[in-house]
Design an enzyme around this catalytic site. Structure first.
Site, PDB file in Angstrom:
ATOM      1  N   CYS A 109       0.795  -1.232   0.000  1.00 31.42           N
ATOM      2  CA  CYS A 109       0.000   0.000   0.000  1.00 31.42           C
ATOM      3  C   CYS A 109       0.832   1.290   0.000  1.00 31.42           C
ATOM      4  CB  CYS A 109      -1.041   0.013   1.106  1.00 31.42           C
ATOM      5  SG  CYS A 109      -0.538  -0.716   2.648  1.00 31.42           S
TER       6      CYS A 109
ATOM      7  N   ARG B 125       7.608 -10.960   4.889  1.00 31.74           N
ATOM      8  CA  ARG B 125       7.285 -10.732   6.295  1.00 31.74           C
ATOM      9  C   ARG B 125       8.003 -11.775   7.121  1.00 31.74           C
ATOM     10  NH1 ARG B 125       0.772  -9.639   5.603  1.00 31.74           N
ATOM     11  NH2 ARG B 125       1.050  -8.030   4.014  1.00 31.74           N
TER      12      ARG B 125
ATOM     13  N   GLN C  97       0.881 -11.059  -3.353  1.00 28.70           N
ATOM     14  CA  GLN C  97      -0.541 -10.793  -3.189  1.00 28.70           C
ATOM     15  C   GLN C  97      -1.165 -10.325  -4.492  1.00 28.70           C
ATOM     16  OE1 GLN C  97       0.172  -7.780  -0.186  1.00 28.70           O
ATOM     17  NE2 GLN C  97      -0.866  -9.071   1.319  1.00 28.70           N
TER      18      GLN C  97
ATOM     19  N   ASP D 142      -2.892  -7.868  -5.100  1.00 28.79           N
ATOM     20  CA  ASP D 142      -3.205  -6.694  -4.297  1.00 28.79           C
ATOM     21  C   ASP D 142      -3.792  -5.571  -5.143  1.00 28.79           C
ATOM     22  OD1 ASP D 142      -3.320  -5.306  -1.983  1.00 28.79           O
ATOM     23  OD2 ASP D 142      -1.155  -5.121  -1.691  1.00 28.79           O
TER      24      ASP D 142
ATOM     25  N   HIS E  84      -5.344  -1.277  -4.492  1.00 24.71           N
ATOM     26  CA  HIS E  84      -5.777  -0.198  -3.615  1.00 24.71           C
ATOM     27  C   HIS E  84      -6.661   0.748  -4.395  1.00 24.71           C
ATOM     28  CE1 HIS E  84      -2.285  -1.864  -1.556  1.00 24.71           C
ATOM     29  NE2 HIS E  84      -3.020  -1.649  -0.494  1.00 24.71           N
TER      30      HIS E  84
ATOM     31  N   LYS F 248     -12.268  -4.658   8.623  1.00 26.82           N
ATOM     32  CA  LYS F 248     -12.033  -5.384   7.382  1.00 26.82           C
ATOM     33  C   LYS F 248     -12.972  -6.550   7.258  1.00 26.82           C
ATOM     34  CE  LYS F 248      -8.570  -8.237   9.590  1.00 26.82           C
ATOM     35  NZ  LYS F 248      -7.638  -9.286   9.235  1.00 26.82           N
TER      36      LYS F 248
ATOM     37  N   HIS G  93      -8.309  -1.317   0.675  1.00 24.83           N
ATOM     38  CA  HIS G  93      -7.251  -2.295   0.399  1.00 24.83           C
ATOM     39  C   HIS G  93      -7.954  -3.601   0.087  1.00 24.83           C
ATOM     40  CE1 HIS G  93      -4.179  -0.054   3.031  1.00 24.83           C
ATOM     41  NE2 HIS G  93      -5.318   0.543   3.283  1.00 24.83           N
TER      42      HIS G  93
END
Length: 621
Positions: free
Chosen positions: A322, A351, A369, A371, A373, A449, A495
């Site tokens: 992000c 991570r 991911q 991912d 945004h 979330k 997100h």
RNA sequence: GCCGUUGUAGCUCAGUGGUAGAGCACUUCCUUGGUAAGGAAGAGGUCAUGGGUUCAAUCCCCAUCAACGGCUCCA
């Protein structure tokens, strides 16, 4: 996407709380009769039984019998707690000597004797001082601690079965015989009250069913689950590996695994393009400073890989995408006319996960991911959120997932914006009539979330997708857009990662299909097996023809008999084996051996086979 | 990270205080075959790593690493 919380709740969750409430069963997609079942109907965890008593009463009593047996054989062991779980029961003991597998065998024998003895289970109320005196006298310090933790106004009770009496609030069958068939499964460490600062106890896991037949059924289920384990299949099918020389939790995608991943990615990309997402690519290493701005560093530093120092500047491996997307947003002046702006990226993040937590593809240290945004106005939030949920449902459908759960995770201290965000999530859930479970306080540091959970082969729940509303990061980065009123306004962010991580999604996918991917996903869709080398050239021609149609095929050139080739490719779970002998070469046909179909199919022309396979790919089955 | 278990050939696993075995896979040869394993020969291991005990360690002891079952943590 910064949230990626896995949930492995199945041992800690009482069976009743799991119910059907959060499980949505979608109608199965219409199925061509020739299409093999993708998830065997026989593969179901046994949850219903013939018992007159609820399963958890049987198992709760079984836990007492285990404690009885432990006290008989190892009187020095101290009691703690022993609840029923979704799949059985456990009891935690404090004892210096570790319980060995042989100890478990002895305990199981003793438990069976207790079951056969048909001992009655009796309960009685007890006063608090009496209870404390009793357990103090018995040196059951954990029980005394438990009593102190029970609210004053609650009545304490003791339950006795045979010669064993335990502090317990009840929920038992009437006699030991009703426990039926018991089995002890394994020992594991567990912290007292789940707190790692507390002493490590020994947890003995077991299960119980009213009848031996039902227990056997469960044990078969466990075997089936082992057969489906993505780590085992990943090796057998040559999908991926984890290399000791590289480190735990880091995935090497082999050609066949990569093939599946790219198909999944392609499917996702098509969806993103339809919804007008704009693909972006961001760096893997950036100034640590960026994560100070975002707040990730202060909130999650222990989960990030350590800093690297180069030319006296500190860099960090990116743990989420992000902040990068935000920088792209912030790089230009934005107008309300630009919104909603949707940036997507197959973003690889790293991570730090503690070594003991790593698990195949489902718990890793580096992952990618799907991912994205979304930057939008407050007015657009609702519609954008709903659209995202719709995309999530589409994804689950496409991969034939029908059992999944939604979790709404809220923030502990919620402010005004959290209320707005939660409302958006609830509205979306209502609009799609999606049942969900509430996870109070489980939200991200920047907002509530919505998570999507799927189960692996043995019923462990993993979080895959997540959609989150965020008012905080736009604030921290000072994001703005010029409104129609000529004033600057703060955008809202969503997100979202729907598959979650490609690694984890793949792991669950492997187990879901037991490695037998449907033709559209299969890394090798068809193998051409010439009967003798006289048909080799013909086989290669077919291979060329099919590859020209973007089909993934391979010619088996090995010097083996047909039976061997068939077996080899069946074990590899290839959807189609095309046998070509003298007859087929003369006719320009192939004899189709299709996975999941009994008996031979009449030979068909190469062109019509190509058509059939292309059709399946188009229909994603 | 913590508790427990495990670590022997590419894979699955036997085995022993006196420098190691099977099946599958692999290579070569024979075989040219019709729907789930044809035959033969061969190659392949610093017995996870580092210490220690011992005349001698793959085996016993200690430490480390990794995997597995859990716990804890998890953006």
């Amino acid at each position: 996407m910064t949230l990626w919380r896995s949930v492995v709740r199945y041992h800690s969750c009482p069976p009743t709380s799991k119910g059907g409430a959060g499980i949505r069963r979608l109608p199965s997609p219409s199925r061509n009769p020739r299409t093999p079942l993708t998830r065997g109907e026989a593969y179901r965890m046994p949850t219903e039984t013939t018992a007159h008593q609820p399963l958890n009463a049987i198992r709760h009593t079984a836990a007492h019998l285990l404690a009885h047996a432990v006290k008989d054989l190892y009187p020095d062991a101290k009691l703690t707690i022993g609840p029923a779980t979704e799949q059985g029961f456990y009891y935690d003991f404090d004892r210096k000597e570790p319980f060995t597998p042989e100890d478990l065998e002895r305990l199981e024998v003793r438990m069976k004797e207790l079951v056969a003895a048909d001992l009655p289970m009796t309960g009685r109320a007890i006063s608090r001082p009496e209870a404390i005196a009793r357990f103090t006298a018995e040196n059951e310090t954990y029980k005394v601690e438990l009593i102190h933790g029970i609210p004053e106004d609650e009545t304490l009770s003791l339950y006795t079965i045979g010669e064993f009496t335990d502090l317990c609030r009840g929920g038992h069958v009437h006699s030991s015989r009703e426990v039926g068939a018991v089995k002890l499964l394994n020992v594991a460490g567990a912290y007292w009250r789940g707190d790692e600062h507390n002493p490590m106890l020994q947890r003995i896991y077991g299960t119980a069913f009213p009848t031996q037949a039902e227990l056997d059924g469960y044990l078969q289920f466990l075997e089936e689950a082992q057969r489906r384990d993505h780590r085992k299949l990943g090796k057998e099918l040559g999908l991926f590996s984890i290399e000791e020389d590289a480190g735990g939790g880091l995935i090497f995608w082999h050609p066949k695994g990569t093939a599946v991943r790219q198909i999944v990615e392609q499917f996702i990309r098509e969806g993103l393009a339809e919804r007008n997402y704009l693909p972006v690519i961001t760096p893997h290493v950036v100034h640590e400073h960026l994560y100070e701005i975002s707040g990730h560093l202060e909130n999650f530093a222990p989960s990030m890989f350590g800093a690297m120092e180069v030319e006296e500047q500190r860099f960090r491996l990116k743990p989420m995408n992000c902040p990068g997307h935000i920088l792209i947003y912030r790089s230009e002046a934005r107008s309300y006319r630009d919104l909603p702006l949707r940036y997507s990226e197959f973003g690889t993040v790293y991570r730090f996960e503690r070594s003991g937590t790593l698990h195949g593809l489902t718990r890793v240290r580096g992952f990618t991911q799907d991912d994205a945004h979304l930057f939008c106005t407050a007015e657009q939030l609702q519609a954008e959120f709903e659209q995202t949920v719709e995309e999530a449902l589409r994804l689950l459908h496409a991969f034939n997932f029908t059992d999944f759960q939604f979790f709404l995770s809220t923030r502990e201290q919620r402010g005004h914006t959290d209320e707005i965000a939660e409302a958006a999530i609830r509205h979306a859930l209502e609009r799609f009539a999606m049942p969900y479970e509430l996870d109070e306080g489980g939200g991200a540091f920047y907002g509530p979330k919505l998570d999507i959970n799927l189960s692996d082969a043995i019923g462990r729940k993993w979080q895959l997708g997540t959609v989150q509303v965020d008012f905080v990061l736009p604030e921290r980065f000072g994001l703005k857009y010029r409104g129609a009123d000529g004033e600057d306004h703060r955008p809202v962010m969503i997100h979202r990662a729907l598959a979650g991580s490609m690694e984890r999604f793949f792991g669950v996918l492997i187990e879901h299909f037991a490695g037998a991917f449907p033709a559209w996903l299969a890394p090798i869709q068809a193998v051409i097996a010439p009967i003798s080398e006289h048909q080799l050239e013909y086989a290669q021609q077919i291979g060329k023809t099919l590859r020209a149609r973007n089909l993934r095929v391979q010619v088996d050139e090995s010097n083996e008999k047909l039976g061997y080739k068939i077996r080899h490719w069946k074990v590899q779970k290839v959807p189609y084996i095309l046998v070509v002998g003298k007859q087929e070469a003369a006719d320009g046909t192939v004899a189709v051996n299709e996975r999941g179909v009994d008996g031979k199919r009449p030979p068909i022309t190469v062109a019509s086979f190509a058509e059939e396979l292309a059709q399946r790919v188009a229909e994603r089955r």
